[in-house]
Design an enzyme around this catalytic site. Structure first.
Site, short mmCIF file in Angstrom:
data_model
loop_
_atom_site.label_atom_id
_atom_site.label_comp_id
_atom_site.label_asym_id
_atom_site.label_seq_id
_atom_site.Cartn_x
_atom_site.Cartn_y
_atom_site.Cartn_z
N SER A 116 0.82 -1.22 0.00
CA SER A 116 0.00 0.00 0.00
C SER A 116 0.85 1.26 0.00
O SER A 116 1.96 1.28 0.55
CB SER A 116 -0.86 -0.01 1.26
N TYR A 141 -1.83 0.42 10.00
CA TYR A 141 -2.10 -0.26 8.73
C TYR A 141 -0.86 -0.20 7.82
O TYR A 141 -0.39 -1.23 7.33
CB TYR A 141 -3.31 0.39 8.03
N LYS A 145 1.96 -3.26 6.45
CA LYS A 145 2.29 -3.51 5.04
C LYS A 145 3.80 -3.37 4.82
O LYS A 145 4.40 -4.14 4.07
CB LYS A 145 1.50 -2.55 4.15
#
Ligand code: UDP
Length: 326
Positions: A116, A141, A145
């Site tokens: 991402s 988040y 990643k």
């Protein structure tokens, strides 16, 4: 090829599965259906399973013996990751390590990973970001990643394991044929949320923050059509097979739109008046994320077909109207 797809019943995974099927590949989807749907799997077989269930995962994979794995299953909401970091580290890091153990135990060589733009954090420059920019995630988040990218790098150095990590920017839109699209129980993404306001499912759209250092004060994102992103996965896999070169590639169009630009385009496409409320910033949001995808284009020959915000919104709008009738 035989391709094992985690999260293949979800939004992006289901579009890739459909494309894999159209191109004649054999697919097995492994998905716990926490946010995905059985009806979204248009090709191959679905096994309902969780990546936390190591036995089912290993058995399913051993029986199928794929040539490659594509890994979409993950938790994906930035703001939720700020509130529930442990859930994100478990779902996105620990479960991916479970998957990688199963992959390496069977000596499966090719792996395509959903990374991402959130790995970049809040880049200084407003212009397009290249893959060599530092990874300084500003929310759990993005951190999950980035961590898995490091794990992949280590595995690639340790053994005959080849991967491409695709760093997605803001994925939106739906299958132009209208068979699949985004179908989360709670809509949090900007375009979907705005369309649900147009449909009357929500009263208002909150614009999260108007004091960002951007021309109109709202956040800028690079919105990429899900079908173009799906195409990038197939090309990345072909590239990996041909060259054996692991690496990281950005997926976006190279230009961004502000939240207010998106609201304007949604009004134009739907003809509806979108009631907007300006609110505080949402936790974890960087001001601007725009992709430099020249590496993806140069190495795989990727040519986007739907680089058009209004077209993206039109496909999503048709899908939302169809879902509302269900
Ligand atoms: N956004 C917003 N209102 C909403 C949903 C999103 O203003 O109801 C903003 C959000 O703050 C971000 C941009 O729209 O700047 C894109 O957010 P989204 O959740 O779609 O994707 P993200 O960039 O978090 O992956």
């Amino acid at each position: 090829m035989k391709i094992f797809v985690t999260g293949g019943a979800g939004y992006i995974g289901s579009h890739v599965v459909a494309l894999l099927g159209r191109q004649g590949h054999n697919v097995l989807v492994y998905d716990n259906l926490s946010t995905g749907h059985e009806w979204a799997v248009l090709s191959g077989k679905l096994v309902r399973g969780d990546l936390g269930d190591k036995k089912l995962l290993a058995d399913t994979m051993r029986e199928y013996m794929p040539d490659a794995v594509m890994h979409f299953a993950a938790s994906i909401q930035v703001e939720e990751s700020v509130r529930e970091p442990l859930m994100y580290y478990r779902n996105n890091v620990i479960n991916t390590i479970n998957l990688l153990e199963a992959v390496t135990n069977l000596d499966i060589r090719y792996f395509i990973y959903s990374s991402s733009a959130a790995t970049y954090g809040a880049p200084d420059a407003a212009g397009p970001i290249g893959e060599d920019a530092p990874l300084e995630p500003i929310n759990p988040y993005g951190a999950t990643k980035a961590m898995i990218e490091k794990v992949l790098e280590g595995l690639g150095a340790a053994r005959d394991f080849r991967y491409i990590a695709l760093r997605y920017f803001n994925v939106a839109g739906a299958d132009p044929q209208g068979l699949i699209g985004q179908a989360y129980r709670e809509a949090t993404h900007l375009i979907t949320r705005a369309l649900k306001v147009a449909l009357g499912e929500y009263e208002m759209l909150s614009v999260f923050g108007t004091d960002y250092p951007t021309p109109d004060g709202t956040c800028i994102r690079d919105y990429i059509h899900v079908e173009d992103l799906a195409g990038a996965h197939l090309l990345a896999l072909m590239y990996l097979r041909q060259t054996g070169d692991s690496g990281v590639m950005n997926c976006g169009y190279g230009h961004g739109y502000s939240v207010l630009d998106v609201v304007k385009a949604v009004k134009k496409v739907t003809g509806a008046d979108i009631a907007v409320r300006m609110t505080d910033r949402r936790a974890g949001d960087p001001p601007s994320l725009v992709a430099d995808s020249s590496r993806l284009k140069r190495l795989t020959g990727w040519l986007p077909l739907y680089d058009d915000l209004e077209f993206i919104i039109e496909t999503a709008w048709k899908w939302e109207q169809k879902m509302a009738k269900r």
